[in-house]
Design an enzyme around this catalytic site. Structure first.
Site, PDB file in Angstrom:
ATOM      1  N   ALA A 178       3.000   5.920  -2.851  1.00 50.40           N
ATOM      2  CA  ALA A 178       4.194   6.682  -3.232  1.00 50.40           C
ATOM      3  C   ALA A 178       4.294   6.811  -4.756  1.00 50.40           C
ATOM      4  O   ALA A 178       4.627   7.885  -5.281  1.00 50.40           O
ATOM      5  CB  ALA A 178       5.445   6.004  -2.682  1.00 50.40           C
ATOM      6  N   GLY A 212       0.816  -1.214   0.000  1.00 47.56           N
ATOM      7  CA  GLY A 212       0.000   0.000   0.000  1.00 47.56           C
ATOM      8  C   GLY A 212       0.842   1.253   0.000  1.00 47.56           C
ATOM      9  O   GLY A 212       0.506   2.243  -0.679  1.00 47.56           O
ATOM     10  N   ASP A 213       1.961   1.246   0.731  1.00 48.86           N
ATOM     11  CA  ASP A 213       2.871   2.391   0.722  1.00 48.86           C
ATOM     12  C   ASP A 213       3.500   2.564  -0.654  1.00 48.86           C
ATOM     13  O   ASP A 213       3.683   3.687  -1.126  1.00 48.86           O
ATOM     14  CB  ASP A 213       3.962   2.199   1.782  1.00 48.86           C
ATOM     15  CG  ASP A 213       3.409   2.141   3.189  1.00 48.86           C
ATOM     16  OD1 ASP A 213       2.656   3.047   3.563  1.00 48.86           O
ATOM     17  OD2 ASP A 213       3.719   1.179   3.907  1.00 48.86           O
ATOM     18  N   ARG A 214       3.833   1.440  -1.294  1.00 45.81           N
ATOM     19  CA  ARG A 214       4.417   1.509  -2.637  1.00 45.81           C
ATOM     20  C   ARG A 214       3.402   2.094  -3.624  1.00 45.81           C
ATOM     21  O   ARG A 214       3.754   2.918  -4.471  1.00 45.81           O
ATOM     22  CB  ARG A 214       4.831   0.104  -3.069  1.00 45.81           C
ATOM     23  CG  ARG A 214       5.607   0.055  -4.373  1.00 45.81           C
ATOM     24  CD  ARG A 214       7.020   0.620  -4.208  1.00 45.81           C
ATOM     25  NE  ARG A 214       7.893   0.260  -5.304  1.00 45.81           N
ATOM     26  CZ  ARG A 214       9.167  -0.066  -5.163  1.00 45.81           C
ATOM     27  NH1 ARG A 214       9.705  -0.071  -3.962  1.00 45.81           N
ATOM     28  NH2 ARG A 214       9.904  -0.370  -6.200  1.00 45.81           N
TER      29      ARG A 214
END
Length: 496
Positions: free
Chosen positions: A258, A253-255
């Protein structure tokens, strides 16, 4: 891009402990993990910032950092990733998530750090940073940074595209964000979507409800291995399928968030940004997840330096001193250097620096750092002894040993009010020429310079000793700490 990409949110210290399970515990039917390797990394907003920097962006991270060893470790890891840290004060301790893994599978996750502490006030530099950003990613992990009133006002006012990665325990997105990126369970919980209908129908209702409630331009609900559903215009959503991928999904999810943020910073349409993010997140999972995607400089960061020099040496000691002084409204002073062969000139500088505030923390270059700066024959005195000698001085309250060539990571964590440097910088234009000046400006700190006292040089002392001259060649001029302190106060006028 007109400015840096800014990631704002809660940062955690993540640790993956890999091992082997070959037996059960004799006093309880649970597996015993024999640890083989342990890797620390920034988590939460910190991981999103690391991913953005690894894709070539100039990245600044606005987050809350505690005055403890975990906060110091985060500062070191973020600096290794090339992320500029704009730290807000954080009451309490650094939150940590420890995953115990065997054969690529998570056996247990151990969370520690307790209830979230309240983040402190942002500096003017942080508010300017948000105003000048090329894009902003709010990576909310429900620990308070995304709800800070001053930060929310700055986010609402910025002209940069804002991506909001929400958390069920966090606040609503500020009105007008370009893209919100909840995952499927988060979207259902945040939108209070009643059950009924197909998976896509529930995701679509959730996305539409959040877009209306938050006045967001678009909401992308991530669907794991099935891609994402984008609600951005009218009532018909765009479904972006994902290529097949299996593996560790931690950090996916962070990838995704970002990647979408970087695409918007380059001027992509929201639909283009989501398609790029789905493809990147799928490739991330298929490629081995966070273990493979973590940049090599971050993986290479050695464990924190541990010394036997007593309770005034180390990140824990420095954090305790700084927290105590800040709580009393005092002034934190720091200085740094190699301090190889401690001499009277060093002592005069340290005494002068201590008189500028209520505590003095010395950032000491480790043996590896000194060798990198001065050559393989240095230091003459190992870091353990150098640390103990400094800590024994009455003017030094704590010593923090760092491995990097510069103290940027240590300073970003300590956030001293005044940074004191000894040297002849005044002849080159004053403290504004110091590289630390820009770092101190992130939280409103100031740099000052203390001129070296004539005839006091570690390099000259070593050369004299090797030449057999002993101390006879040293000038007899006495060292006057009061005079040195007066010089500092004159240079630092107005800094406090």
């Amino acid at each position: 891009m007109r400015g840096p990409v800014v990631v704002l949110g809660d940062t955690l210290l993540d640790r993956d402990v890999e091992g082997l399970v070959n037996r059960l515990c004799p006093d309880s039917p649970v597996p015993v993990l024999d640890e083989t390797v342990s890797v620390d990394r920034p988590g939460g907003a910190g991981l999103a910032a690391v991913f953005a920097a690894a894709q070539g962006a100039e990245v600044a991270l606005v987050t809350a950092v505690a005055d403890d060893a975990g906060g110091a470790r985060l500062g070191t890891l973020l600096a290794a990733a090339g992320v500029r840290l704009y730290a807000l004060p954080l009451a309490g301790t650094t939150p940590e998530k420890v995953r115990l893994r065997a054969r690529g599978r998570v056996l247990l996750r151990h969370d520690r750090g307790g209830t979230a502490g309240a983040p402190g006030q942002p500096s003017d530099a942080v508010l300017r940073l948000l105003a000048d950003a090329s894009a902003v990613l709010v990576s909310d992990y429900g620990r308070g940074v995304a709800g800070h009133p001053a930060l929310r006002a700055a986010l609402a006012a910025t002209r940069a595209p804002v991506v909001w990665d929400p958390h069920p325990r966090g606040p609503a997105a500020v009105p007008g964000v370009h893209l919100a990126t909840p995952n499927e369970p988060e979207a259902r919980e945040l939108a209070k979507t009643p059950p009924g209908g197909s998976r896509l129908a529930v995701a679509s209702r959730s996305a539409h409800a959040l877009r209306r409630r938050w006045q967001a331009r678009a909401v992308a609900v991530t669907l794991g291995g099935d891609g994402a559903l984008l609600s951005h215009a009218g009532s018909t959503p765009l479904v972006v399928p994902a290529p097949p991928a299996e593996g560790d999904t931690c950090g996916a999810g962070d990838r995704f968030a970002a990647t979408a943020t970087l695409a918007l910073a380059r001027g992509a349409l929201v639909s283009e940004a989501v398609q790029e993010a789905v493809a990147e997140a799928s490739a991330y999972v298929a490629g081995g997840g966070v273990a493979a995607a973590l940049p090599a400089p971050v993986r290479a960061v050695a464990p924190a330096v541990v010394t036997g020099g007593g309770d005034r040496i180390g990140a824990g000691a420095a954090g305790e001193v700084v927290a105590r002084v800040r709580a009393a409204g005092g002034t934190v002073v720091a200085t740094g250097g190699c301090f190889d062969l401690l001499h009277a000139g060093h002592v005069a500088t340290l005494q002068a620096a201590r008189q500028l505030g209520d505590c003095l923390v010395v950032c000491l270059n480790s043996d590896a750092s000194v060798a990198g700066l001065k050559g393989p024959e240095r230091p003459v005195v190992p870091q353990g002894d150098r640390g103990r000698l400094l800590a024994a001085l009455g003017c030094v309250d704590a010593v923090l040993i760092f491995d990097e060539p510069t103290p940027e990571a240590a300073l970003s964590w300590l956030r001293p009010d005044i940074w004191v440097k000894g040297g002849d910088y005044a002849s080159g234009g004053g403290p504004e020429t110091l590289p630390e000046t820009e770092i101190l400006a992130r939280w409103g700190g100031h740099t000052v310079v203390v001129p070296y006292l004539d005839g006091r040089s570690t390099t000259d002392m070593i050369a004299a000793a090797r030449a057999g001259r002993g101390s006879g060649g040293w000038p007899a001029a006495p060292v006057d700490p009061a005079e040195a302190a007066a010089q500092v106060r004159s240079t630092a006028k107005g800094a406090r």
